[in-house]
Each structure stands twice: as C-alpha cells, then as structure tokens.
Design a protein around this motif. Structure first.
Motif, short mmCIF file in Angstrom:
data_model
loop_
_atom_site.label_atom_id
_atom_site.label_comp_id
_atom_site.label_asym_id
_atom_site.label_seq_id
_atom_site.Cartn_x
_atom_site.Cartn_y
_atom_site.Cartn_z
N CYS A 23 0.81 -1.22 0.00
CA CYS A 23 0.00 0.00 0.00
C CYS A 23 0.84 1.26 0.00
N PHE A 25 3.71 3.19 -2.11
CA PHE A 25 4.03 3.11 -3.53
C PHE A 25 4.82 4.34 -3.96
N THR A 102 6.48 -0.91 -4.93
CA THR A 102 5.77 -1.05 -3.67
C THR A 102 6.78 -1.33 -2.56
N VAL A 144 -3.72 3.73 -1.92
CA VAL A 144 -2.27 3.60 -1.79
C VAL A 144 -1.70 4.93 -1.36
#
Length: 179
Positions: A23, A25, A102, A144
């Motif tokens: 989550c 990024f 990520t 995100v």
C-alpha cells in the motif's frame, strides 16, 4: 553491525511476495539495486505463517534465493525484491510492480523475519499533513500512499511500528544453508 548481518544471513527467514499488494508506492525507485543490502543468505527454507482471522496460520514452506542484489522466493523470478537497511534490525523491502514500486517493512531477527504489510489507512492522513507521504490515491476501499523519499518512508514505517501495528507475516527457519 557486521556481526549481526552475518548472523542474519545465516539464520533468518524472508518475507512473502506480498509486495505486489503493498500500500506504500512510488513511481521512481527509492532503493536501487546497486545500493541494496544483502542481509539474507541464499537457499534457506522457512516456514511462513500469515495473520488470519483466528491467529497465525501456517502456509507453505518457502526457499529464499538470491541473484545478484535481488532476492526472490521459490522459483518465481518475476517476484524479485530488494532490501535496504532502515535502522536497527529493520529493512525496507521493495518490489517493482506494473506501474511503479511497492514497499514493505521487515524486521530481521536471528530467529525469524517479521513482515508488516502496512495499510494506507486513517494514519496516512496525518503522514500527508506532516509531509511524510505525498498523497493518498486510488479507490477508497484500497487506497495507496504515494511516497517520494526513502528517509520519509522509514519515518512512516517506524511510527507505525511504534504505534503497535501488528505484522501480517512471520517466517521461521527450517534449515540454514552453508555459508
């Protein structure tokens, strides 16, 4: 620090390929392969436990492989990831996805590796206000957090650990490869 890294390389497990669902990024990489750390050995097998509704659930055993500066689990060379030392026993892990990179936070201890898998949730708004997270994007059900600095990302992850965020995955060694 060298002694700890040698111990970790011989005796600790690794994180699962949950980075694809990370989550946190970034569009550009915050960790480059030339700067990555290599705290884990090649060829060790580990028992993977994942946090479930009823507690810790055993998953399949995984084998850690290393190719150059990259790690991967099992035979999935498409799920390569890098590790970079954050502080103490903590590392930031990164994996390239289809639209960027990520990140996850990992604690490497001599007897296990703990992977956090932080969500971009209510805490994230405070991180945006503090300038540690650039923005929150995506659908409300699965947002995100966009980040642009390794140091800021470490501050966010450290704060989440200090607030008591529970890990999502734990890895225990089943065997240790020869050094």
């Amino acid at each position: 620090m060298g002694g700890f890294r040698r111990l970790a390389r011989r005796s600790v497990p690794l994180l699962a390929a949950l980075f694809l669902s990370g989550c946190y990024f970034s569009v550009e990489p915050l960790i480059r392969s030339a700067e990555a750390d290599l705290p884990l050995g090649d060829g060790a097998r580990y028992l993977h436990l994942r946090q479930g509704d009823g507690g810790w659930v055993p998953m399949a055993a995984v084998t850690v492989h290393r190719e150059g500066q990259f790690y991967y689990l099992g035979n999935d060379r498409d799920a390569q990831f890098l590790l970079s030392h954050a502080y103490g026993a903590y590392y930031v892990a990164t994996q390239r996805g289809p639209k960027g990179y990520t990140y996850d936070f990992v604690k490497i201890a001599p007897d296990r590796v703990v992977a956090y898998g932080f969500a971009c949730d209510a805490h994230a708004r405070a991180f945006v206000t503090a300038g540690l997270v650039v923005s929150i994007a995506g659908p409300a059900a699965s947002p995100v957090c966009l980040v642009d600095s390794f140091d800021k990302l470490v501050k966010v992850f450290r704060k989440l650990v200090e607030q008591g965020t529970e890990p999502k995955n734990i890895y225990y060694p089943l065997d240790t490869p020869a050094s």
